[in-house]
Structures are given as C-alpha cells and as structure tokens.
Design a protein around this motif. Structure first.
Motif, PDB file in Angstrom:
ATOM      1  N   THR A  28       0.840  -1.193   0.000  1.00  0.00           N
ATOM      2  CA  THR A  28       0.000   0.000   0.000  1.00  0.00           C
ATOM      3  C   THR A  28       0.873   1.239   0.000  1.00  0.00           C
ATOM      4  O   THR A  28       1.634   1.477   0.934  1.00  0.00           O
ATOM      5  CB  THR A  28      -0.918  -0.001   1.240  1.00  0.00           C
ATOM      6  OG1 THR A  28      -1.702  -1.195   1.241  1.00  0.00           O
ATOM      7  CG2 THR A  28      -1.839   1.209   1.225  1.00  0.00           C
ATOM      8  N   ASN A  74      -5.009   7.412  -3.145  1.00  0.00           N
ATOM      9  CA  ASN A  74      -4.919   6.199  -2.346  1.00  0.00           C
ATOM     10  C   ASN A  74      -5.882   5.119  -2.843  1.00  0.00           C
ATOM     11  O   ASN A  74      -5.589   3.924  -2.744  1.00  0.00           O
ATOM     12  CB  ASN A  74      -5.168   6.511  -0.877  1.00  0.00           C
ATOM     13  CG  ASN A  74      -4.044   7.328  -0.264  1.00  0.00           C
ATOM     14  OD1 ASN A  74      -2.901   7.255  -0.714  1.00  0.00           O
ATOM     15  ND2 ASN A  74      -4.365   8.123   0.743  1.00  0.00           N
ATOM     16  N   ASN A  77      -4.064   3.443  -5.354  1.00  0.00           N
ATOM     17  CA  ASN A  77      -2.715   3.021  -4.950  1.00  0.00           C
ATOM     18  C   ASN A  77      -1.668   3.555  -5.922  1.00  0.00           C
ATOM     19  O   ASN A  77      -0.747   2.837  -6.331  1.00  0.00           O
ATOM     20  CB  ASN A  77      -2.631   1.493  -4.854  1.00  0.00           C
ATOM     21  CG  ASN A  77      -1.609   1.042  -3.829  1.00  0.00           C
ATOM     22  OD1 ASN A  77      -1.311   1.739  -2.870  1.00  0.00           O
ATOM     23  ND2 ASN A  77      -1.070  -0.148  -4.040  1.00  0.00           N
TER      24      ASN A  77
END
Length: 124
Positions: A28, A74, A77
């Motif tokens: 991540t 996010n 990713n």
C-alpha cells in the motif's frame, strides 16, 4: 512481490504537459514516502519531487517548482507527477521510488523500491 510501475512518459513539445503515474502492487503506497527521480544521459540521477507517507507533505527540486505537482490517489494506490511547461532540459528517464522514511527526501538514499522508469522527451 512488491513492485512499482511507472507510466505516462512520451514525446511532447516544449511548453507541453505530461502526467506520470507510479502504481504499486504488493503493498500500500500510503504507508510509504514516494519520490520521483530522473536521469538524463551522461548525468547523475537527481531528485525531482516527493510526497511523505501519511501526512502527505511534499517537496520539489528548485528546477521544477511551480511547474510540477505530485499527488496521491490512495484509492488507486498510485502517485502522480503532473508536469507542465516542459522544456528540453526535462528530457530524462523518470523513476519513482518508495521509502519507509516518515518524511520524504530528494536524495535517493533510503528508497528501498524502484520502478523501471518511463522516458520523457521534450522536443520540437
């Protein structure tokens, strides 16, 4: 397997724009500080921009300030590098790298994972 993949490079005329992407697989990106570096033929690799883990503070090399913007997505990713007002001096292979350091830096020391690079050519 931890992997970074850059994309978005290409050939653009002076004054043009490109957006580079750095996509991660196997980890991540939000847990890492991400840096963008570049290397032109016959020159040393240099730091371009970076974004710190979690807090998201950013840093830019003087030669790209006001022209380049780094940002995270996010949900995807992915970290992006928006490059505007490109000049021939921006021609290089651009690499993204990931570091567990809390605060990002423009030196390549401390970056543990590197992508394979994407070529940016600015030419008329």
């Amino acid at each position: 397997q931890l992997q970074l993949v850059e994309s978005g490079g290409g050939v653009v005329q002076p004054g043009g724009s490109l957006r580079l992407s750095c996509a991660a697989s196997g980890f991540t990106l939000d847990y890492y500080s991400i840096g963008w570096f570049r290397q032109a033929p016959g020159k040393e690799r240099e730091g371009v921009s970076c974004i710190s883990r979690r807090a998201g503070s950013t840093d830019y090399a003087d030669f790209v300030k006001g022209r380049f913007t780094i940002a995270r997505d996010n949900a995807k990713n992915t970290v992006y590098l928006q490059m505007n007002s490109l000049t021939p001096e921006d021609t290089a292979t651009y690499y993204c790298a990931a570091s567990l350091q809390f605060t990002c830096g423009l030196r390549d020391r401390g970056y543990d994972y590197w992508g394979q690079g994407t070529q940016v050519t600015v030419s008329s």
